[in-house]
Design a protein around this motif. Structure first.
Motif, PDB file in Angstrom:
ATOM      1  N   HIS A   1      35.834  42.199  55.649  1.00 42.91           N
ATOM      2  CA  HIS A   1      36.105  41.427  54.431  1.00 42.91           C
ATOM      3  C   HIS A   1      34.938  41.524  53.436  1.00 42.91           C
ATOM      4  CE1 HIS A   1      39.955  39.708  55.396  1.00 42.91           C
ATOM      5  NE2 HIS A   1      39.527  39.243  56.565  1.00 42.91           N
ATOM      6  N   ILE A   2      33.709  41.488  53.929  1.00 47.64           N
ATOM      7  CA  ILE A   2      32.536  41.616  53.042  1.00 47.64           C
ATOM      8  C   ILE A   2      32.541  42.962  52.341  1.00 47.64           C
ATOM      9  CG2 ILE A   2      30.012  41.817  53.000  1.00 47.64           C
ATOM     10  CD1 ILE A   2      29.949  39.761  55.295  1.00 47.64           C
ATOM     11  N   LEU A   3      32.815  44.019  53.096  1.00 47.52           N
ATOM     12  CA  LEU A   3      32.806  45.362  52.513  1.00 47.52           C
ATOM     13  C   LEU A   3      33.973  45.561  51.544  1.00 47.52           C
ATOM     14  CD1 LEU A   3      31.733  47.552  55.575  1.00 47.52           C
ATOM     15  CD2 LEU A   3      30.334  46.743  53.676  1.00 47.52           C
ATOM     16  N   LEU A   4      35.108  44.926  51.826  1.00 56.45           N
ATOM     17  CA  LEU A   4      36.239  45.011  50.904  1.00 56.45           C
ATOM     18  C   LEU A   4      35.931  44.309  49.585  1.00 56.45           C
ATOM     19  CD1 LEU A   4      39.333  44.431  53.249  1.00 56.45           C
ATOM     20  CD2 LEU A   4      38.677  46.552  52.090  1.00 56.45           C
ATOM     21  N   GLU A   5      35.195  43.210  49.668  1.00 58.88           N
ATOM     22  CA  GLU A   5      34.880  42.433  48.474  1.00 58.88           C
ATOM     23  C   GLU A   5      33.754  43.073  47.655  1.00 58.88           C
ATOM     24  OE1 GLU A   5      33.926  38.559  49.881  1.00 58.88           O
ATOM     25  OE2 GLU A   5      35.952  38.140  50.623  1.00 58.88           O
ATOM     26  N   GLN A   6      32.781  43.684  48.336  1.00 60.68           N
ATOM     27  CA  GLN A   6      31.579  44.134  47.632  1.00 60.68           C
ATOM     28  C   GLN A   6      31.286  45.627  47.751  1.00 60.68           C
ATOM     29  OE1 GLN A   6      28.110  41.716  48.594  1.00 60.68           O
ATOM     30  NE2 GLN A   6      29.410  40.076  49.329  1.00 60.68           N
TER      31      GLN A   6
ATOM     32  N   HIS B   1      33.200  48.633  47.922  1.00 60.96           N
ATOM     33  CA  HIS B   1      33.864  49.753  47.246  1.00 60.96           C
ATOM     34  C   HIS B   1      33.761  51.017  48.100  1.00 60.96           C
ATOM     35  CE1 HIS B   1      34.044  47.103  43.818  1.00 60.96           C
ATOM     36  NE2 HIS B   1      32.724  46.976  43.826  1.00 60.96           N
ATOM     37  N   CYS B   2      34.236  50.930  49.320  1.00 54.53           N
ATOM     38  CA  CYS B   2      34.116  52.059  50.242  1.00 54.53           C
ATOM     39  C   CYS B   2      35.352  52.152  51.124  1.00 54.53           C
ATOM     40  CB  CYS B   2      32.876  51.899  51.115  1.00 54.53           C
ATOM     41  SG  CYS B   2      32.918  50.433  52.182  1.00 54.53           S
ATOM     42  N   GLU B   3      35.472  53.295  51.774  1.00 55.01           N
ATOM     43  CA  GLU B   3      36.483  53.492  52.807  1.00 55.01           C
ATOM     44  C   GLU B   3      35.874  53.086  54.146  1.00 55.01           C
ATOM     45  OE1 GLU B   3      39.678  54.851  52.269  1.00 55.01           O
ATOM     46  OE2 GLU B   3      39.168  54.655  50.144  1.00 55.01           O
TER      47      GLU B   3
ATOM     48  N   ALA C   1      26.946  38.972  60.858  1.00 61.59           N
ATOM     49  CA  ALA C   1      27.825  39.877  60.121  1.00 61.59           C
ATOM     50  C   ALA C   1      27.536  39.855  58.624  1.00 61.59           C
ATOM     51  CB  ALA C   1      29.280  39.503  60.394  1.00 61.59           C
ATOM     52  N   LYS C   2      27.175  38.696  58.074  1.00 61.96           N
ATOM     53  CA  LYS C   2      26.877  38.617  56.641  1.00 61.96           C
ATOM     54  C   LYS C   2      25.669  39.483  56.295  1.00 61.96           C
ATOM     55  CE  LYS C   2      25.796  35.413  52.891  1.00 61.96           C
ATOM     56  NZ  LYS C   2      25.497  34.006  52.518  1.00 61.96           N
ATOM     57  N   GLU C   3      24.616  39.381  57.122  1.00 64.82           N
ATOM     58  CA  GLU C   3      23.426  40.197  56.908  1.00 64.82           C
ATOM     59  C   GLU C   3      23.767  41.683  57.008  1.00 64.82           C
ATOM     60  OE1 GLU C   3      18.902  40.720  58.797  1.00 64.82           O
ATOM     61  OE2 GLU C   3      20.514  39.817  59.980  1.00 64.82           O
ATOM     62  N   LEU C   4      24.581  42.037  57.988  1.00 64.35           N
ATOM     63  CA  LEU C   4      24.987  43.428  58.175  1.00 64.35           C
ATOM     64  C   LEU C   4      25.747  43.938  56.952  1.00 64.35           C
ATOM     65  CD1 LEU C   4      25.462  45.988  59.879  1.00 64.35           C
ATOM     66  CD2 LEU C   4      27.406  44.814  60.949  1.00 64.35           C
TER      67      LEU C   4
ATOM     68  N   ILE D   1      24.605  47.020  54.303  1.00 64.42           N
ATOM     69  CA  ILE D   1      25.421  48.208  54.028  1.00 64.42           C
ATOM     70  C   ILE D   1      25.710  48.326  52.541  1.00 64.42           C
ATOM     71  CG2 ILE D   1      27.660  49.301  54.433  1.00 64.42           C
ATOM     72  CD1 ILE D   1      27.628  48.039  57.236  1.00 64.42           C
ATOM     73  N   CYS D   2      26.030  47.203  51.892  1.00 62.25           N
ATOM     74  CA  CYS D   2      26.326  47.233  50.457  1.00 62.25           C
ATOM     75  C   CYS D   2      25.114  47.699  49.655  1.00 62.25           C
ATOM     76  CB  CYS D   2      26.780  45.846  49.983  1.00 62.25           C
ATOM     77  SG  CYS D   2      28.420  45.372  50.591  1.00 62.25           S
ATOM     78  N   ARG D   3      23.930  47.213  50.013  1.00 63.40           N
ATOM     79  CA  ARG D   3      22.716  47.660  49.315  1.00 63.40           C
ATOM     80  C   ARG D   3      22.478  49.141  49.538  1.00 63.40           C
ATOM     81  NH1 ARG D   3      20.582  42.648  51.130  1.00 63.40           N
ATOM     82  NH2 ARG D   3      19.562  43.694  52.886  1.00 63.40           N
ATOM     83  N   PHE D   4      22.697  49.581  50.756  1.00 62.30           N
ATOM     84  CA  PHE D   4      22.511  50.999  51.094  1.00 62.30           C
ATOM     85  C   PHE D   4      23.450  51.880  50.286  1.00 62.30           C
ATOM     86  CE2 PHE D   4      24.056  54.573  53.663  1.00 62.30           C
ATOM     87  CZ  PHE D   4      22.890  55.274  53.860  1.00 62.30           C
ATOM     88  N   LEU D   5      24.732  51.510  50.226  1.00 61.96           N
ATOM     89  CA  LEU D   5      25.725  52.324  49.533  1.00 61.96           C
ATOM     90  C   LEU D   5      25.479  52.373  48.031  1.00 61.96           C
ATOM     91  CD1 LEU D   5      29.007  51.270  51.391  1.00 61.96           C
ATOM     92  CD2 LEU D   5      27.634  53.327  51.753  1.00 61.96           C
ATOM     93  N   SER D   6      24.904  51.334  47.488  1.00 61.87           N
ATOM     94  CA  SER D   6      24.674  51.286  46.040  1.00 61.87           C
ATOM     95  C   SER D   6      23.357  51.949  45.635  1.00 61.87           C
ATOM     96  CB  SER D   6      24.680  49.827  45.554  1.00 61.87           C
ATOM     97  OG  SER D   6      23.603  49.106  46.130  1.00 61.87           O
ATOM     98  N   SER D   7      22.607  52.423  46.609  1.00 59.26           N
ATOM     99  CA  SER D   7      21.304  53.032  46.313  1.00 59.26           C
ATOM    100  C   SER D   7      21.235  54.451  46.865  1.00 59.26           C
ATOM    101  CB  SER D   7      20.177  52.184  46.915  1.00 59.26           C
ATOM    102  OG  SER D   7      18.933  52.825  46.758  1.00 59.26           O
ATOM    103  N   PRO D   8      21.528  55.467  46.044  1.00 61.56           N
ATOM    104  CA  PRO D   8      21.439  56.865  46.513  1.00 61.56           C
ATOM    105  C   PRO D   8      20.058  57.198  47.062  1.00 61.56           C
ATOM    106  CG  PRO D   8      22.532  56.757  44.381  1.00 61.56           C
ATOM    107  CD  PRO D   8      21.957  55.394  44.633  1.00 61.56           C
TER     108      PRO D   8
END
Length: 387
Positions: A226-231, A233-235, A327-330, A334-341
């Motif tokens: 749910h966190i990844l779906l909300e923030q 933007h990934c498969e 899970a929230k921290e996890l 991941i969201c920070r990682f994905l948004s930072s090339p």
């Protein structure tokens, strides 16, 4: 060119899949060198079937009990980590499987014995029969159970582990080789055919590979999704392995969701990992080594006490992974990682720097070379070789 084709006995234990996977990777490499007399034996299972059944069940239950504060496996790991290899406790543990090892040696007449699990009795019996015993340490951390003074050679994952082994009881440096941890050949083949994660097409969709079967509490998986779906933007690829009930429950919660893909047992895991931007997984030595070969950044969730926690600490401290305990921290990591090339590039380059090559090949070639030298010395006395 080797003088003759040796017989190899590989001894392992079925606590998780890692030790057996390492053994099979070594077997594959030996066979590629035309060494076909290779036998893999689960020593505890063969020597003490009742002990194997009980201890395997306890090992499996420890991952659940640790979630409720009863981490008996972690406690036993840390309580024995620094024991004296020559002490009374270690001598007792080293007696496990002695009779079975003697029987195996007499039956198969091996030229070399390889440990992929810390069996002290193997090294002692090898010395008794004048058979060299080699040890492949399957984690990124050292425990006293791996150490035995009569070990012919150790094969370790990192320079740090080599240095730790040298300091511990002053193990001779020439007895230790840094090779990495063996993984299945398919991972090296996939790595050679695929670009590293940080060099993939930036326009392609970010893909998070989640090893759902490694989660011990179901709601942690759903919270992360749910966190990844909300923030995020990934498969998301959720791999449940042989946990059919888990796959069924997830399918019922996310039916036909365009960004959530749920799988059971996956045959071609290297290709699926190579297609991902990162992996959420447990901290087993072999699993992390597979990610390392593919230069796939890892996110470790709630590592179990013992070697998994120590593996997680090592990877996190060296910038190869991120570790979280809720899970929230996890999800936020991941969201920070994905948004930072830049994060992907830095982590990918660090992982590339850690790789030593195909570990199974390095180990097998060194063992065969050692046996070759041994055979030369047996065929020609040392004074003849000096001429």
């Amino acid at each position: 060119m080797y003088i003759r084709r040796p017989r190899i006995l590989i001894l392992t234990a079925g606590y998780g899949e890692g030790h057996l996977q390492v053994s099979r990777a070594l077997e594959h490499s030996f066979r590629s060198h035309q060494v076909h007399h290779v036998q893999i034996v689960d020593l505890i299972k063969e020597a003490h079937p009742i002990l194997h059944s009980v201890s395997t069940k306890l090992y499996q239950m420890s991952s659940v009990s640790s979630q409720f504060g009863f981490d008996y496996y972690g406690w036993s790991y840390y309580a024995t980590r620094d024991y004296n290899p020559a002490g009374s406790v270690q001598r007792y543990l080293n007696s496990i499987g002695r009779r079975k090892i003697q029987e195996l040696i007499k039956q198969s007449r091996p030229d070399a014995i390889i440990n992929t699990f810390p069996f002290g009795a193997v090294t002692e019996m090898g010395k008794e029969f004048s058979i060299p015993a080699f040890t492949v340490i399957t984690d990124y951390t050292l425990h006293s159970r791996w150490i035995h003074p009569d070990t012919a050679k150790y094969y370790v994952a990192t320079e740090d582990l080599k240095n730790e082994l040298i300091r511990y009881r002053e193990t001779p440096v020439e007895h230790i080789h840094v090779t990495g941890i063996p993984v299945r050949p398919a991972f090296h083949e996939t790595s050679a055919a695929s670009p590293p994660v940080h060099e993939k097409d930036k326009a392609s969709s970010e893909r998070v590979l989640i090893m759902a079967g490694s989660f011990t509490v179901f709601h942690h998986i759903t919270e992360l999704v749910h966190i990844l779906l909300e923030q995020g933007h990934c498969e998301m690829d959720l791999v449940c392995g042989r946990h059919d009930k888990l796959a069924h429950k997830l399918n019922s919660l996310f039916p036909d969701h365009p960004h959530v893909h749920i799988y059971g047992y996956v045959e071609h895991m290297p290709e699926r990992m190579a297609a991902a931007s990162c992996i959420v997984t447990k901290a087993g030595g072999v699993t992390l080594s597979e990610a390392l070969v593919l230069e796939l950044p890892a996110f470790i969730f709630k590592p179990f006490g013992g070697q998994e926690r120590e593996n997680a600490i090592y990877f996190t401290e060296h910038g190869l992974a991120k570790t979280s305990y809720d899970a929230k921290e996890l999800g936020e990591q991941i969201c920070r990682f994905l948004s930072s090339p830049g994060a992907k590039e830095r982590m990918g380059h660090r992982m590339a720097g850690m790789r030593k090559g195909a570990a199974a090949e390095l180990i097998v070639e060194d063992i065969l070379s050692s046996l070759d030298q041994q055979n030369l010395h047996m065929a020609y006395p040392s004074e003849v070789l000096k001429r």
